[in-house]
Design a protein around this motif. Structure first.
Motif, PDB file in Angstrom:
ATOM      1  N   GLU A  46       0.828  -1.207   0.000  1.00 50.13           N
ATOM      2  CA  GLU A  46       0.000   0.000   0.000  1.00 50.13           C
ATOM      3  C   GLU A  46       0.862   1.257   0.000  1.00 50.13           C
ATOM      4  O   GLU A  46       0.536   2.242  -0.662  1.00 50.13           O
ATOM      5  N   LEU A  47       1.950   1.237   0.752  1.00 44.05           N
ATOM      6  CA  LEU A  47       2.874   2.369   0.772  1.00 44.05           C
ATOM      7  C   LEU A  47       3.388   2.673  -0.631  1.00 44.05           C
ATOM      8  O   LEU A  47       3.359   3.824  -1.079  1.00 44.05           O
ATOM      9  N   LEU A  48       3.818   1.651  -1.333  1.00 43.71           N
ATOM     10  CA  LEU A  48       4.326   1.828  -2.691  1.00 43.71           C
ATOM     11  C   LEU A  48       3.218   2.281  -3.638  1.00 43.71           C
ATOM     12  O   LEU A  48       3.396   3.228  -4.413  1.00 43.71           O
ATOM     13  N   GLU A  49       2.046   1.638  -3.571  1.00 42.49           N
ATOM     14  CA  GLU A  49       0.936   1.983  -4.471  1.00 42.49           C
ATOM     15  C   GLU A  49       0.439   3.408  -4.258  1.00 42.49           C
ATOM     16  O   GLU A  49       0.137   4.114  -5.218  1.00 42.49           O
ATOM     17  N   GLU A  50       0.319   3.828  -3.004  1.00 35.99           N
ATOM     18  CA  GLU A  50      -0.310   5.119  -2.707  1.00 35.99           C
ATOM     19  C   GLU A  50       0.641   6.301  -2.727  1.00 35.99           C
ATOM     20  O   GLU A  50       0.202   7.433  -2.906  1.00 35.99           O
ATOM     21  N   THR A  51       1.954   6.046  -2.541  1.00 34.18           N
ATOM     22  CA  THR A  51       2.901   7.163  -2.464  1.00 34.18           C
ATOM     23  C   THR A  51       4.132   7.017  -3.354  1.00 34.18           C
ATOM     24  O   THR A  51       4.855   7.978  -3.548  1.00 34.18           O
ATOM     25  N   GLY A  52       4.401   5.808  -3.837  1.00 39.12           N
ATOM     26  CA  GLY A  52       5.610   5.573  -4.610  1.00 39.12           C
ATOM     27  C   GLY A  52       6.835   5.289  -3.756  1.00 39.12           C
ATOM     28  O   GLY A  52       7.927   5.086  -4.286  1.00 39.12           O
ATOM     29  N   LEU A  53       6.673   5.249  -2.432  1.00 38.42           N
ATOM     30  CA  LEU A  53       7.814   5.010  -1.538  1.00 38.42           C
ATOM     31  C   LEU A  53       7.989   3.518  -1.290  1.00 38.42           C
ATOM     32  O   LEU A  53       7.048   2.832  -0.917  1.00 38.42           O
ATOM     33  N   GLU A  54       9.209   3.058  -1.494  1.00 37.32           N
ATOM     34  CA  GLU A  54       9.569   1.687  -1.144  1.00 37.32           C
ATOM     35  C   GLU A  54      10.518   1.776   0.044  1.00 37.32           C
ATOM     36  O   GLU A  54      11.630   2.301  -0.085  1.00 37.32           O
ATOM     37  N   ALA A  55      10.030   1.333   1.204  1.00 37.47           N
ATOM     38  CA  ALA A  55      10.810   1.451   2.436  1.00 37.47           C
ATOM     39  C   ALA A  55      10.400   0.339   3.392  1.00 37.47           C
ATOM     40  O   ALA A  55       9.276  -0.162   3.317  1.00 37.47           O
ATOM     41  N   PRO A  56      11.291  -0.029   4.318  1.00 37.91           N
ATOM     42  CA  PRO A  56      10.897  -1.010   5.335  1.00 37.91           C
ATOM     43  C   PRO A  56       9.755  -0.473   6.184  1.00 37.91           C
ATOM     44  O   PRO A  56       9.698   0.725   6.486  1.00 37.91           O
ATOM     45  N   VAL A  57       8.839  -1.361   6.555  1.00 37.61           N
ATOM     46  CA  VAL A  57       7.731  -0.994   7.443  1.00 37.61           C
ATOM     47  C   VAL A  57       7.923  -1.725   8.767  1.00 37.61           C
ATOM     48  O   VAL A  57       8.294  -2.891   8.795  1.00 37.61           O
ATOM     49  N   VAL A  58       7.683  -0.995   9.863  1.00 39.91           N
ATOM     50  CA  VAL A  58       7.926  -1.516  11.200  1.00 39.91           C
ATOM     51  C   VAL A  58       6.627  -1.455  11.998  1.00 39.91           C
ATOM     52  O   VAL A  58       5.956  -0.415  11.997  1.00 39.91           O
ATOM     53  N   PRO A  59       6.248  -2.544  12.667  1.00 40.56           N
ATOM     54  CA  PRO A  59       5.014  -2.527  13.467  1.00 40.56           C
ATOM     55  C   PRO A  59       5.064  -1.473  14.571  1.00 40.56           C
ATOM     56  O   PRO A  59       6.112  -1.208  15.147  1.00 40.56           O
ATOM     57  N   LEU A  60       3.890  -0.899  14.854  1.00 37.46           N
ATOM     58  CA  LEU A  60       3.744   0.106  15.915  1.00 37.46           C
ATOM     59  C   LEU A  60       2.906  -0.440  17.064  1.00 37.46           C
ATOM     60  O   LEU A  60       1.960   0.189  17.519  1.00 37.46           O
ATOM     61  N   GLY A  61       3.226  -1.615  17.526  1.00 34.57           N
ATOM     62  CA  GLY A  61       2.528  -2.174  18.681  1.00 34.57           C
ATOM     63  C   GLY A  61       1.263  -2.909  18.320  1.00 34.57           C
ATOM     64  O   GLY A  61       1.055  -3.335  17.189  1.00 34.57           O
TER      65      GLY A  61
END
Length: 136
Positions: A46-61
């Motif tokens: 979703e991050l890539l589709e909606e913003t073009g950003l490819e980055a690691p995603v980290v859980p927030l609890g």
């Protein structure tokens, strides 16, 4: 999904304005988990589709959840019949300094705000809580 741009003084948080067809409210990057997909993979997709950003995603609890019955009919129609609660897996991804999103057709505007401003602008309580978690 909280998108954060770390800074020396205070981080900035990306908020996106949903298109009028998507009810036109301020939100974070968000989306559904496809059948058989892990939440972390869905967040990255979703991050890539909606913003073009490819980055690691980290859980927030812990997960967040809400009662779908309070949403307008156009929102409820997006979910299978009988769906009563929505589970939200909060994640954070860091964007590099100077990076700007390339928005998809679900969004018409974006802003970088400090945590307090982002929380004040976001429509739903679950994204506000995700920003609070990312800001600690």
């Amino acid at each position: 999904m909280v998108v954060r741009r770390p800074a020396e003084v205070a981080a900035e948080y990306l908020v996106v304005l949903r298109s009028p067809e998507k009810l036109g409210y301020w939100h974070l990057v968000a989306g559904g988990v496809d059948w058989g997909e892990e939440p972390v993979a869905a967040a990255g997709r979703e991050l890539l589709e909606e913003t073009g950003l490819e980055a690691p995603v980290v859980p927030l609890g812990a997960t967040l959840d809400y009662d779908l019955s309070g949403d307008p009919e156009p929102v409820r129609e997006r979910f299978p019949a009988g769906t009563e609660r929505i589970i939200v897996w909060p994640f954070v991804a860091d964007a590099p300094q100077g990076w700007e999103p390339t928005l998809d057709d679900e969004h018409v505007e974006s802003r970088w705000l400090d945590a307090e401003q982002a929380i004040a602008l976001l429509f739903y309580p679950e994204p506000r809580e995700a920003v609070r978690r990312a800001a600690v």
